[in-house]
Design a protein around this motif. Structure first.
Motif, PDB file in Angstrom:
ATOM      1  N   LYS A  52       1.008  -1.016  -0.196  1.00 32.52           N
ATOM      2  CA  LYS A  52      -0.047  -0.137  -0.197  1.00 32.52           C
ATOM      3  C   LYS A  52       0.807   1.258  -0.424  1.00 32.52           C
ATOM      4  O   LYS A  52       0.395   2.602  -0.813  1.00 32.52           O
ATOM      5  CB  LYS A  52      -0.765   0.037   1.186  1.00 32.52           C
ATOM      6  CG  LYS A  52      -1.846   1.179   0.983  1.00 32.52           C
ATOM      7  CD  LYS A  52      -2.595   1.506   2.112  1.00 32.52           C
ATOM      8  CE  LYS A  52      -3.488   2.434   2.397  1.00 32.52           C
ATOM      9  NZ  LYS A  52      -3.864   2.849   1.231  1.00 32.52           N
ATOM     10  N   TYR A  53       1.583   1.107   1.320  1.00 31.95           N
ATOM     11  CA  TYR A  53       2.424   2.411   1.119  1.00 31.95           C
ATOM     12  C   TYR A  53       3.502   3.078  -0.849  1.00 31.95           C
ATOM     13  O   TYR A  53       4.121   3.511  -0.857  1.00 31.95           O
ATOM     14  CB  TYR A  53       4.046   2.009   2.154  1.00 31.95           C
ATOM     15  CG  TYR A  53       2.789   3.456   3.288  1.00 31.95           C
ATOM     16  CD1 TYR A  53       3.333   4.383   3.947  1.00 31.95           C
ATOM     17  CD2 TYR A  53       2.110   1.887   4.051  1.00 31.95           C
ATOM     18  CE1 TYR A  53       2.856   4.760   4.975  1.00 31.95           C
ATOM     19  CE2 TYR A  53       1.140   2.925   4.771  1.00 31.95           C
ATOM     20  CZ  TYR A  53       1.528   4.216   5.068  1.00 31.95           C
ATOM     21  OH  TYR A  53       0.830   5.575   6.584  1.00 31.95           O
ATOM     22  N   ALA A  54       3.743   1.936  -1.061  1.00 33.51           N
ATOM     23  CA  ALA A  54       4.988   1.848  -2.449  1.00 33.51           C
ATOM     24  C   ALA A  54       3.530   2.128  -3.425  1.00 33.51           C
ATOM     25  O   ALA A  54       4.277   3.078  -4.281  1.00 33.51           O
ATOM     26  CB  ALA A  54       5.294   0.672  -2.798  1.00 33.51           C
ATOM     27  N   SER A  55       2.525   1.951  -3.071  1.00 33.53           N
ATOM     28  CA  SER A  55       1.852   2.510  -4.525  1.00 33.53           C
ATOM     29  C   SER A  55       1.374   4.218  -4.549  1.00 33.53           C
ATOM     30  O   SER A  55       1.183   4.401  -5.220  1.00 33.53           O
ATOM     31  CB  SER A  55       0.478   1.581  -4.256  1.00 33.53           C
ATOM     32  OG  SER A  55      -0.393   1.636  -3.458  1.00 33.53           O
ATOM     33  N   ASP A  59       6.287   6.623   1.356  1.00 33.21           N
ATOM     34  CA  ASP A  59       6.439   7.363   2.709  1.00 33.21           C
ATOM     35  C   ASP A  59       7.382   6.736   3.564  1.00 33.21           C
ATOM     36  O   ASP A  59       6.211   6.427   4.633  1.00 33.21           O
ATOM     37  CB  ASP A  59       5.824   8.517   2.709  1.00 33.21           C
ATOM     38  CG  ASP A  59       6.453   9.405   3.816  1.00 33.21           C
ATOM     39  OD1 ASP A  59       6.311   9.928   3.694  1.00 33.21           O
ATOM     40  OD2 ASP A  59       4.837  10.421   3.246  1.00 33.21           O
ATOM     41  N   ALA A  60       8.365   6.288   3.890  1.00 30.82           N
ATOM     42  CA  ALA A  60       8.513   5.281   5.064  1.00 30.82           C
ATOM     43  C   ALA A  60       8.478   6.858   6.171  1.00 30.82           C
ATOM     44  O   ALA A  60       8.058   6.831   7.423  1.00 30.82           O
ATOM     45  CB  ALA A  60       9.943   4.925   5.344  1.00 30.82           C
ATOM     46  N   LYS A  61       8.486   8.101   6.610  1.00 30.21           N
ATOM     47  CA  LYS A  61       8.473   8.947   7.198  1.00 30.21           C
ATOM     48  C   LYS A  61       7.198   9.042   7.606  1.00 30.21           C
ATOM     49  O   LYS A  61       6.801   8.971   9.173  1.00 30.21           O
ATOM     50  CB  LYS A  61       8.608  10.543   6.478  1.00 30.21           C
ATOM     51  CG  LYS A  61      10.412  10.190   6.938  1.00 30.21           C
ATOM     52  CD  LYS A  61      10.418  11.750   5.814  1.00 30.21           C
ATOM     53  CE  LYS A  61      12.282  11.455   6.056  1.00 30.21           C
ATOM     54  NZ  LYS A  61      12.527  12.989   5.463  1.00 30.21           N
ATOM     55  N   THR A  74      -7.691   4.174   7.897  1.00 28.45           N
ATOM     56  CA  THR A  74      -6.054   3.922   6.643  1.00 28.45           C
ATOM     57  C   THR A  74      -7.092   2.439   5.969  1.00 28.45           C
ATOM     58  O   THR A  74      -6.486   2.151   5.088  1.00 28.45           O
ATOM     59  CB  THR A  74      -5.390   3.639   7.014  1.00 28.45           C
ATOM     60  OG1 THR A  74      -4.516   5.345   7.666  1.00 28.45           O
ATOM     61  CG2 THR A  74      -4.432   3.527   5.424  1.00 28.45           C
ATOM     62  N   TRP A  75      -6.952   1.229   7.202  1.00 31.27           N
ATOM     63  CA  TRP A  75      -7.165   0.237   6.993  1.00 31.27           C
ATOM     64  C   TRP A  75      -9.048  -0.282   7.438  1.00 31.27           C
ATOM     65  O   TRP A  75      -8.640  -1.283   8.037  1.00 31.27           O
ATOM     66  CB  TRP A  75      -6.633  -0.482   7.314  1.00 31.27           C
ATOM     67  CG  TRP A  75      -5.224  -0.212   6.609  1.00 31.27           C
ATOM     68  CD1 TRP A  75      -4.092   0.667   7.646  1.00 31.27           C
ATOM     69  CD2 TRP A  75      -4.029  -0.786   5.842  1.00 31.27           C
ATOM     70  NE1 TRP A  75      -2.997   0.640   6.975  1.00 31.27           N
ATOM     71  CE2 TRP A  75      -3.391  -1.060   5.742  1.00 31.27           C
ATOM     72  CE3 TRP A  75      -4.780  -2.439   5.106  1.00 31.27           C
ATOM     73  CZ2 TRP A  75      -2.306  -0.844   4.743  1.00 31.27           C
ATOM     74  CZ3 TRP A  75      -4.126  -2.153   3.604  1.00 31.27           C
ATOM     75  CH2 TRP A  75      -2.794  -2.082   4.005  1.00 31.27           C
ATOM     76  N   ILE A  98       9.269  -2.162   7.383  1.00 32.20           N
ATOM     77  CA  ILE A  98       8.520  -2.949   7.005  1.00 32.20           C
ATOM     78  C   ILE A  98       8.087  -2.892   5.694  1.00 32.20           C
ATOM     79  O   ILE A  98       7.807  -3.503   4.643  1.00 32.20           O
ATOM     80  CB  ILE A  98       6.703  -2.316   7.570  1.00 32.20           C
ATOM     81  CG1 ILE A  98       6.855  -2.309   8.922  1.00 32.20           C
ATOM     82  CG2 ILE A  98       5.382  -1.949   6.643  1.00 32.20           C
ATOM     83  CD1 ILE A  98       5.834  -1.270   9.986  1.00 32.20           C
ATOM     84  N   MET A  99       8.778  -1.857   4.773  1.00 35.72           N
ATOM     85  CA  MET A  99       8.859  -1.192   3.408  1.00 35.72           C
ATOM     86  C   MET A  99       9.078  -2.231   2.864  1.00 35.72           C
ATOM     87  O   MET A  99       9.339  -2.357   1.577  1.00 35.72           O
ATOM     88  CB  MET A  99       9.577  -0.337   3.178  1.00 35.72           C
ATOM     89  CG  MET A  99       8.287   1.927   3.656  1.00 35.72           C
ATOM     90  SD  MET A  99       6.896   1.592   2.927  1.00 35.72           S
ATOM     91  CE  MET A  99       7.192   1.941   1.083  1.00 35.72           C
TER      92      MET A  99
END
Length: 105
Positions: A52-55, A59-61, A74-75, A98-99
């Motif tokens: 989800k964050y990759a798409s 943004d790891a921050k 979010t979920w 996690i990323m």
């Protein structure tokens, strides 16, 4: 003397980054009480979060902030509570770890 100090510093940094780059920190900070790497539990699987964050631009921050302060919506309806025992460096390390979890449907 200086050379030994520099070597010791590099070894210490390598050991610290290795500790952060493993599920051990996630276990220590109770992330694994609600999450698993590849299986949805109370919260989403880490690999689903990474996808989800990759798409969303990776943004790891932003993820690190959610790790510390919690989030909701979010979920779905289940909120993620804040985790005040996680400091800034640990939140950043957890978000990076996690990323790096790969989504395999």
């Amino acid at each position: 003397m200086i050379r030994q100090a520099i070597t010791a510093l590099f070894i210490t940094a390598a050991l610290a980054s290795h500790a952060f780059a493993s599920p051990e920190l996630a276990k220590q900070k109770n992330c694994m009480a609600c999450h698993a790497v590849a299986t949805k539990m109370v919260g989403p699987a880490f690999n689903a979060i990474a996808a989800k964050y990759a798409s969303d631009g990776g943004d790891a921050k932003a993820m690190a902030v959610k790790i510390q302060k919690g989030s909701k919506g979010t979920w779905g309806t289940m909120p993620m509570p804040p985790n005040p025992q996680v400091n800034d460096a640990e939140a950043s390390a957890l978000a990076t770890w996690i990323m790096n979890q790969k989504w395999t449907p």
